[in-house]
Design a protein around this motif. Sequence first.
Motif, short mmCIF file in Angstrom:
data_model
loop_
_atom_site.label_atom_id
_atom_site.label_comp_id
_atom_site.label_asym_id
_atom_site.label_seq_id
_atom_site.Cartn_x
_atom_site.Cartn_y
_atom_site.Cartn_z
N ASP A 125 -2.89 -27.62 47.52
CA ASP A 125 -1.67 -26.88 47.81
C ASP A 125 -1.27 -26.15 46.53
O ASP A 125 -0.91 -26.78 45.53
CB ASP A 125 -0.58 -27.85 48.24
CG ASP A 125 0.76 -27.16 48.51
OD1 ASP A 125 0.89 -25.94 48.25
OD2 ASP A 125 1.69 -27.86 48.97
N LEU A 126 -1.38 -24.83 46.54
CA LEU A 126 -1.15 -24.06 45.32
C LEU A 126 0.23 -24.34 44.72
O LEU A 126 0.38 -24.37 43.49
CB LEU A 126 -1.32 -22.57 45.59
CG LEU A 126 -2.76 -22.09 45.85
CD1 LEU A 126 -2.78 -20.59 46.12
CD2 LEU A 126 -3.66 -22.42 44.67
N ASP A 127 1.21 -24.54 45.56
CA ASP A 127 2.56 -24.78 45.04
C ASP A 127 2.68 -26.14 44.37
O ASP A 127 3.59 -26.37 43.56
CB ASP A 127 3.59 -24.68 46.16
CG ASP A 127 3.73 -23.25 46.69
OD1 ASP A 127 3.48 -22.31 45.91
OD2 ASP A 127 4.07 -23.09 47.87
N ALA A 128 1.74 -27.04 44.69
CA ALA A 128 1.78 -28.39 44.10
C ALA A 128 0.95 -28.49 42.83
O ALA A 128 1.01 -29.50 42.13
CB ALA A 128 1.31 -29.42 45.12
N VAL A 129 0.14 -27.47 42.54
CA VAL A 129 -0.71 -27.50 41.35
C VAL A 129 0.14 -27.10 40.14
O VAL A 129 0.67 -25.99 40.07
CB VAL A 129 -1.90 -26.54 41.50
CG1 VAL A 129 -2.73 -26.49 40.22
CG2 VAL A 129 -2.77 -26.97 42.67
N LYS A 130 0.23 -27.99 39.19
CA LYS A 130 1.10 -27.76 38.04
C LYS A 130 0.35 -27.69 36.72
O LYS A 130 0.92 -27.26 35.71
CB LYS A 130 2.15 -28.88 37.94
CG LYS A 130 2.99 -29.07 39.20
CD LYS A 130 3.78 -27.80 39.54
CE LYS A 130 4.65 -28.01 40.78
NZ LYS A 130 5.34 -26.75 41.18
N SER A 131 -0.92 -28.13 36.69
CA SER A 131 -1.62 -28.21 35.42
C SER A 131 -3.10 -27.99 35.60
O SER A 131 -3.64 -28.05 36.71
CB SER A 131 -1.39 -29.59 34.78
OG SER A 131 -2.06 -30.60 35.53
N VAL A 164 -2.39 -21.52 36.89
CA VAL A 164 -1.88 -22.45 35.86
C VAL A 164 -2.48 -22.21 34.48
O VAL A 164 -1.93 -22.68 33.48
CB VAL A 164 -2.11 -23.92 36.26
CG1 VAL A 164 -1.39 -24.23 37.56
CG2 VAL A 164 -3.59 -24.24 36.38
N ALA A 165 -3.60 -21.50 34.38
CA ALA A 165 -4.24 -21.30 33.07
C ALA A 165 -3.37 -20.41 32.19
O ALA A 165 -2.82 -19.40 32.64
CB ALA A 165 -5.62 -20.68 33.25
N LYS A 166 -3.29 -20.77 30.93
CA LYS A 166 -2.49 -20.01 29.97
C LYS A 166 -3.35 -19.13 29.07
O LYS A 166 -2.84 -18.19 28.46
CB LYS A 166 -1.67 -20.97 29.10
CG LYS A 166 -0.79 -21.93 29.87
CD LYS A 166 0.26 -21.21 30.71
CE LYS A 166 1.20 -22.21 31.39
NZ LYS A 166 2.15 -21.54 32.31
N SER A 167 -4.64 -19.45 28.99
CA SER A 167 -5.51 -18.73 28.07
C SER A 167 -6.96 -18.98 28.46
O SER A 167 -7.26 -19.88 29.27
CB SER A 167 -5.28 -19.22 26.64
OG SER A 167 -5.78 -20.56 26.49
N PRO A 168 -7.91 -18.24 27.86
CA PRO A 168 -9.33 -18.52 28.11
C PRO A 168 -9.71 -19.96 27.80
O PRO A 168 -10.62 -20.51 28.42
CB PRO A 168 -10.04 -17.53 27.19
CG PRO A 168 -9.09 -16.38 27.07
CD PRO A 168 -7.73 -17.00 27.04
N ALA A 169 -9.02 -20.58 26.86
CA ALA A 169 -9.34 -21.96 26.50
C ALA A 169 -9.17 -22.91 27.68
O ALA A 169 -9.90 -23.90 27.80
CB ALA A 169 -8.46 -22.42 25.34
N ASP A 170 -8.23 -22.61 28.56
CA ASP A 170 -8.06 -23.46 29.74
C ASP A 170 -9.26 -23.35 30.67
O ASP A 170 -9.69 -24.35 31.28
CB ASP A 170 -6.78 -23.08 30.49
CG ASP A 170 -5.51 -23.54 29.77
OD1 ASP A 170 -5.59 -24.56 29.06
OD2 ASP A 170 -4.47 -22.90 29.94
N TYR A 171 -9.81 -22.15 30.80
CA TYR A 171 -11.03 -21.98 31.60
C TYR A 171 -12.19 -22.73 30.97
O TYR A 171 -12.98 -23.39 31.66
CB TYR A 171 -11.37 -20.50 31.74
CG TYR A 171 -10.45 -19.75 32.66
CD1 TYR A 171 -10.79 -19.53 33.99
CD2 TYR A 171 -9.22 -19.28 32.22
CE1 TYR A 171 -9.94 -18.85 34.85
CE2 TYR A 171 -8.35 -18.60 33.07
CZ TYR A 171 -8.71 -18.39 34.38
OH TYR A 171 -7.87 -17.72 35.24
#
Length: 401
Positions: A125-131, A164-171
Amino acid sequence: MALSLKLPTAGGALADYALRGSTPPKPPAGVRFDRIAYSAAHVVADPLAAIDPWLQCAVDWDATLAYRRHLYALGLGVAEAMDTAQRGMGLDWPTSLELIRRSIDAASDIPGALVASGCGTDHLDLDAVKSVDDVIRGYEEQMAAIEKLGGKLIVMCSRALVRVAKSPADYERVYDRILSQAKQPVVLHWLGEMFDPALAGYWGTTDVDAAMETALGVIAAHPDKVDGIKISLLDKDKEIAMRRRLPTTGGPDGQGVRMYTGDDFNYAELIAGDGHGSHPTHGKSDALLGIFDAIAPAASAALGELAAGRVERFHEILGPTVPLSRHIFAAPTRFYKTGVVFMAWLNGHQKHFTMVGGQQSTRSLQHFAELFRLADAANLFEQPELAVRRMKTLLSLHGVE
């Protein structure tokens, strides 16, 4: 006497059209390729199911699996439960997993049959994905389910990760975790936003060159866990630039990471290759294509000719299919699946023209009429009389008698 019918023109009038093409070339039994070729296969909806088509999914399993056996008989592998099968666009995860299970079973008694299956996070559930950790757990759940069936993974892009990704590092963190755990080398899939607008900015940036650097870094960190990467950007220059930089070691056979073209605009020249460099993976692309579903006999015959060194004949067969493919994949590109299923209906591989999610409504009669002309020009009608009869049925439904 030529088969004929009336088709709408670009101006909205009707004009006589006579078929002038021939049936597709037939590859010899046991045809061999020197490229790996996956067809991203569609699913056949069950039109008799008592469901709400926009909200629920019903699959005709017999017809769906029969089409996969048709692809295997032509020497093509199956990329299962991908976007061509309407994954995330009508085909939910429970049905996708059942499709994967049945497809793997169907391939088990076919010598040399290739099947790889889409692994993503579309059950979340996209709305439930927080991190990012939520995304990782989502991937791991689907990985475990597919690998339990003995399946090979195609790691699909994640809409949840984009959110939820903030930067390439999250990928990098997500892919490092997934690749570290994979039981066998996987195919990565970079799907451009023209196929799915929710994937805009994948790899942490809207700059394609910068995104490519991130993807290449992920592959370089795990070359033994990456069979290859499929990129679907509809930009042949970007694909060529990336394939020339793929690791020359690693992959399932230690001979390098492959580029699987997903370019439905330029696949013929990308598969033929340019012979660049001293390493074979840098000078040509293998294939993982949605259009191969619609042109399967021609694709098989052409790949057989290429393997035999008859490059001109390869282009003679496959080149005429490119205008059709560009039409099927025209913007909005995400509706290409409708053209793929339409071709399957015209060619007698299913009894009806209905789709999961009611997606048969996403293209106009004008679009279908031009598709019909281009398919004829590319010699793709396996049963011309049937194709004409079914096209007339569609015309009649639109008030054209």
